[in-house]
Design a protein around this motif. Structure first.
Motif, PDB file in Angstrom:
ATOM      1  N   GLN A   7      10.910  13.497  -2.115  1.00  0.00           N
ATOM      2  CA  GLN A   7       9.895  12.457  -2.293  1.00  0.00           C
ATOM      3  C   GLN A   7       9.441  11.987  -0.911  1.00  0.00           C
ATOM      4  OE1 GLN A   7      10.626   9.391  -5.456  1.00  0.00           O
ATOM      5  NE2 GLN A   7      12.726  10.104  -5.135  1.00  0.00           N
ATOM      6  N   THR A   8       8.155  11.848  -0.729  1.00  0.00           N
ATOM      7  CA  THR A   8       7.640  11.298   0.521  1.00  0.00           C
ATOM      8  C   THR A   8       6.951   9.983   0.200  1.00  0.00           C
ATOM      9  OG1 THR A   8       5.583  12.539   0.338  1.00  0.00           O
ATOM     10  CG2 THR A   8       7.329  13.543   1.623  1.00  0.00           C
ATOM     11  N   PHE A   9       7.340   8.954   0.916  1.00  0.00           N
ATOM     12  CA  PHE A   9       6.738   7.635   0.751  1.00  0.00           C
ATOM     13  C   PHE A   9       5.744   7.456   1.880  1.00  0.00           C
ATOM     14  CE2 PHE A   9      10.874   7.579  -1.222  1.00  0.00           C
ATOM     15  CZ  PHE A   9      10.585   7.024  -2.461  1.00  0.00           C
ATOM     16  N   LYS A  10       4.519   7.092   1.511  1.00  0.00           N
ATOM     17  CA  LYS A  10       3.438   7.037   2.487  1.00  0.00           C
ATOM     18  C   LYS A  10       2.742   5.683   2.474  1.00  0.00           C
ATOM     19  CE  LYS A  10       2.235  11.943   2.188  1.00  0.00           C
ATOM     20  NZ  LYS A  10       1.114  12.882   2.046  1.00  0.00           N
ATOM     21  N   VAL A  11       2.140   5.369   3.609  1.00  0.00           N
ATOM     22  CA  VAL A  11       1.236   4.240   3.723  1.00  0.00           C
ATOM     23  C   VAL A  11      -0.001   4.766   4.439  1.00  0.00           C
ATOM     24  CG1 VAL A  11       2.328   3.387   5.858  1.00  0.00           C
ATOM     25  CG2 VAL A  11       0.916   1.854   4.472  1.00  0.00           C
ATOM     26  N   GLY A  12      -1.154   4.572   3.833  1.00  0.00           N
ATOM     27  CA  GLY A  12      -2.383   5.079   4.436  1.00  0.00           C
ATOM     28  C   GLY A  12      -2.391   6.581   4.616  1.00  0.00           C
ATOM     29  N   GLY A  43       0.139   2.397  13.262  1.00  0.00           N
ATOM     30  CA  GLY A  43      -0.590   3.535  13.806  1.00  0.00           C
ATOM     31  C   GLY A  43      -1.895   3.849  13.093  1.00  0.00           C
ATOM     32  N   LEU A  44      -2.159   3.166  11.987  1.00  0.00           N
ATOM     33  CA  LEU A  44      -3.416   3.373  11.265  1.00  0.00           C
ATOM     34  C   LEU A  44      -4.547   2.665  12.007  1.00  0.00           C
ATOM     35  CD1 LEU A  44      -2.150   2.650   7.625  1.00  0.00           C
ATOM     36  CD2 LEU A  44      -2.499   4.892   8.690  1.00  0.00           C
ATOM     37  N   THR A  45      -5.760   3.052  11.721  1.00  0.00           N
ATOM     38  CA  THR A  45      -6.898   2.372  12.340  1.00  0.00           C
ATOM     39  C   THR A  45      -7.020   0.957  11.788  1.00  0.00           C
ATOM     40  OG1 THR A  45      -8.507   3.056  10.672  1.00  0.00           O
ATOM     41  CG2 THR A  45      -8.154   4.564  12.538  1.00  0.00           C
ATOM     42  N   ARG A  46      -7.690   0.123  12.524  1.00  0.00           N
ATOM     43  CA  ARG A  46      -7.907  -1.263  12.077  1.00  0.00           C
ATOM     44  C   ARG A  46      -8.614  -1.282  10.729  1.00  0.00           C
ATOM     45  NH1 ARG A  46     -10.889  -5.179  16.100  1.00  0.00           N
ATOM     46  NH2 ARG A  46      -9.306  -4.158  17.347  1.00  0.00           N
ATOM     47  N   LYS A  47      -9.591  -0.416  10.566  1.00  0.00           N
ATOM     48  CA  LYS A  47     -10.330  -0.355   9.306  1.00  0.00           C
ATOM     49  C   LYS A  47      -9.400   0.042   8.155  1.00  0.00           C
ATOM     50  CE  LYS A  47     -14.231   1.868   7.055  1.00  0.00           C
ATOM     51  NZ  LYS A  47     -15.297   2.852   7.143  1.00  0.00           N
ATOM     52  N   GLN A  48      -8.554   1.043   8.376  1.00  0.00           N
ATOM     53  CA  GLN A  48      -7.612   1.457   7.330  1.00  0.00           C
ATOM     54  C   GLN A  48      -6.661   0.316   6.966  1.00  0.00           C
ATOM     55  OE1 GLN A  48      -6.098   4.946   9.484  1.00  0.00           O
ATOM     56  NE2 GLN A  48      -6.492   6.140   7.624  1.00  0.00           N
ATOM     57  N   ARG A  49      -6.144  -0.385   7.987  1.00  0.00           N
ATOM     58  CA  ARG A  49      -5.233  -1.494   7.722  1.00  0.00           C
ATOM     59  C   ARG A  49      -5.919  -2.586   6.919  1.00  0.00           C
ATOM     60  NH1 ARG A  49      -3.947  -0.694  13.210  1.00  0.00           N
ATOM     61  NH2 ARG A  49      -4.925  -2.668  13.714  1.00  0.00           N
ATOM     62  N   GLN A  50      -7.158  -2.881   7.252  1.00  0.00           N
ATOM     63  CA  GLN A  50      -7.900  -3.906   6.502  1.00  0.00           C
ATOM     64  C   GLN A  50      -8.133  -3.470   5.059  1.00  0.00           C
ATOM     65  OE1 GLN A  50     -11.385  -4.454   8.929  1.00  0.00           O
ATOM     66  NE2 GLN A  50     -10.488  -6.195  10.025  1.00  0.00           N
ATOM     67  N   GLU A  51      -8.524  -2.227   4.859  1.00  0.00           N
ATOM     68  CA  GLU A  51      -8.760  -1.709   3.506  1.00  0.00           C
ATOM     69  C   GLU A  51      -7.493  -1.728   2.653  1.00  0.00           C
ATOM     70  OE1 GLU A  51     -10.390   2.177   4.218  1.00  0.00           O
ATOM     71  OE2 GLU A  51     -12.406   1.390   4.618  1.00  0.00           O
ATOM     72  N   LEU A  52      -6.334  -1.514   3.298  1.00  0.00           N
ATOM     73  CA  LEU A  52      -5.062  -1.470   2.577  1.00  0.00           C
ATOM     74  C   LEU A  52      -4.403  -2.848   2.468  1.00  0.00           C
ATOM     75  CD1 LEU A  52      -3.624   1.798   4.132  1.00  0.00           C
ATOM     76  CD2 LEU A  52      -4.533   1.501   1.823  1.00  0.00           C
ATOM     77  N   GLY A  53      -4.997  -3.858   3.092  1.00  0.00           N
ATOM     78  CA  GLY A  53      -4.424  -5.190   3.041  1.00  0.00           C
ATOM     79  C   GLY A  53      -3.211  -5.368   3.936  1.00  0.00           C
ATOM     80  N   LEU A  54      -3.180  -4.622   5.030  1.00  0.00           N
ATOM     81  CA  LEU A  54      -2.037  -4.698   5.956  1.00  0.00           C
ATOM     82  C   LEU A  54      -2.332  -5.585   7.149  1.00  0.00           C
ATOM     83  CD1 LEU A  54      -1.222  -0.908   5.892  1.00  0.00           C
ATOM     84  CD2 LEU A  54       0.101  -2.696   4.820  1.00  0.00           C
ATOM     85  N   ALA A  59       0.808  -1.235   0.000  1.00  0.00           N
ATOM     86  CA  ALA A  59       0.000   0.000   0.000  1.00  0.00           C
ATOM     87  C   ALA A  59       0.836   1.277   0.000  1.00  0.00           C
ATOM     88  CB  ALA A  59      -0.996  -0.004   1.154  1.00  0.00           C
ATOM     89  N   ALA A  60       2.096   1.199  -0.404  1.00  0.00           N
ATOM     90  CA  ALA A  60       2.958   2.389  -0.408  1.00  0.00           C
ATOM     91  C   ALA A  60       2.685   3.266  -1.627  1.00  0.00           C
ATOM     92  CB  ALA A  60       4.427   1.975  -0.394  1.00  0.00           C
ATOM     93  N   THR A  61       2.758   4.569  -1.395  1.00  0.00           N
ATOM     94  CA  THR A  61       2.612   5.550  -2.470  1.00  0.00           C
ATOM     95  C   THR A  61       3.739   6.566  -2.327  1.00  0.00           C
ATOM     96  OG1 THR A  61       1.159   6.958  -1.132  1.00  0.00           O
ATOM     97  CG2 THR A  61       0.087   5.315  -2.548  1.00  0.00           C
ATOM     98  N   VAL A  62       3.958   7.347  -3.368  1.00  0.00           N
ATOM     99  CA  VAL A  62       4.968   8.399  -3.310  1.00  0.00           C
ATOM    100  C   VAL A  62       4.341   9.702  -3.775  1.00  0.00           C
ATOM    101  CG1 VAL A  62       5.902   7.953  -5.624  1.00  0.00           C
ATOM    102  CG2 VAL A  62       7.344   9.056  -3.907  1.00  0.00           C
ATOM    103  N   GLU A  63       4.688  10.786  -3.095  1.00  0.00           N
ATOM    104  CA  GLU A  63       4.201  12.121  -3.422  1.00  0.00           C
ATOM    105  C   GLU A  63       5.338  13.113  -3.230  1.00  0.00           C
ATOM    106  OE1 GLU A  63       0.869  13.040  -0.916  1.00  0.00           O
ATOM    107  OE2 GLU A  63      -0.216  11.230  -1.482  1.00  0.00           O
ATOM    108  N   ARG A  64       5.123  14.333  -3.679  1.00  0.00           N
ATOM    109  CA  ARG A  64       6.087  15.420  -3.474  1.00  0.00           C
ATOM    110  C   ARG A  64       5.360  16.653  -2.904  1.00  0.00           C
ATOM    111  NH1 ARG A  64      11.262  14.961  -6.041  1.00  0.00           N
ATOM    112  NH2 ARG A  64      11.394  13.066  -7.268  1.00  0.00           N
ATOM    113  N   PRO A  65       4.746  16.529  -1.719  1.00  0.00           N
ATOM    114  CA  PRO A  65       3.973  17.641  -1.170  1.00  0.00           C
ATOM    115  C   PRO A  65       4.819  18.811  -0.674  1.00  0.00           C
ATOM    116  CG  PRO A  65       4.088  15.887   0.426  1.00  0.00           C
ATOM    117  CD  PRO A  65       4.725  15.369  -0.844  1.00  0.00           C
TER     118      PRO A  65
END
Length: 113
Positions: free
Chosen positions: A27-32, A102-113, A15-21
């Motif tokens: 580059q910032t690598f994010k999960v959730g 640190g993500l919520t249980r729901k977020q982890r489930q949605e992301l497959g973590l 579930a990793a993504t990359v952005e440049r905010p």
């Protein structure tokens, strides 16, 4: 570890993504939607570390406290190319895990973590 390998490794995490905010040079690598690593065009790399790794790496002088991230165990290394691939991969994997935890249980489930 080469910079291109750092980018590939971070993006290979679940579930990793990359952005440049923060501009085109970071580059910032994010999960959730939460950052687990930041890679500057200058080669500097910031990541979240466990309490033990944070203290040990700072004490050894191999890493420093990440600027602008005073809390939460964030470290900065000057160049990933000075590190063995296995060691840095383990630290980045752990950073991804710590942030995902640190993500919520729901977020982890949605992301497959």
């Amino acid at each position: 570890m080469k910079v291109s390998a750092v980018e590939a490794f971070c993006l290979s995490r679940t579930a990793a993504t990359v952005e440049r905010p923060f501009g085109p040079n970071l580059q910032t690598f994010k999960v959730g939607g939460k950052i687990f690593a930041m890679l500057g065009d200058d080669g500097g790399l910031c990541f979240k570390a466990s309490e033990i790794a944070y203290e040990l790496l700072r004490e050894q002088g191999r890493a420093q406290r990440a600027p602008y991230l005073p809390r939460g165990g964030w470290l900065k290394i000057a160049s990933p190319e000075d590190w063995e691939e296995e060691e840095l991969s383990d630290l980045l994997q752990n950073s991804h895990h710590l942030v995902a935890k640190g993500l919520t249980r729901k977020q982890r489930q949605e992301l497959g973590l």
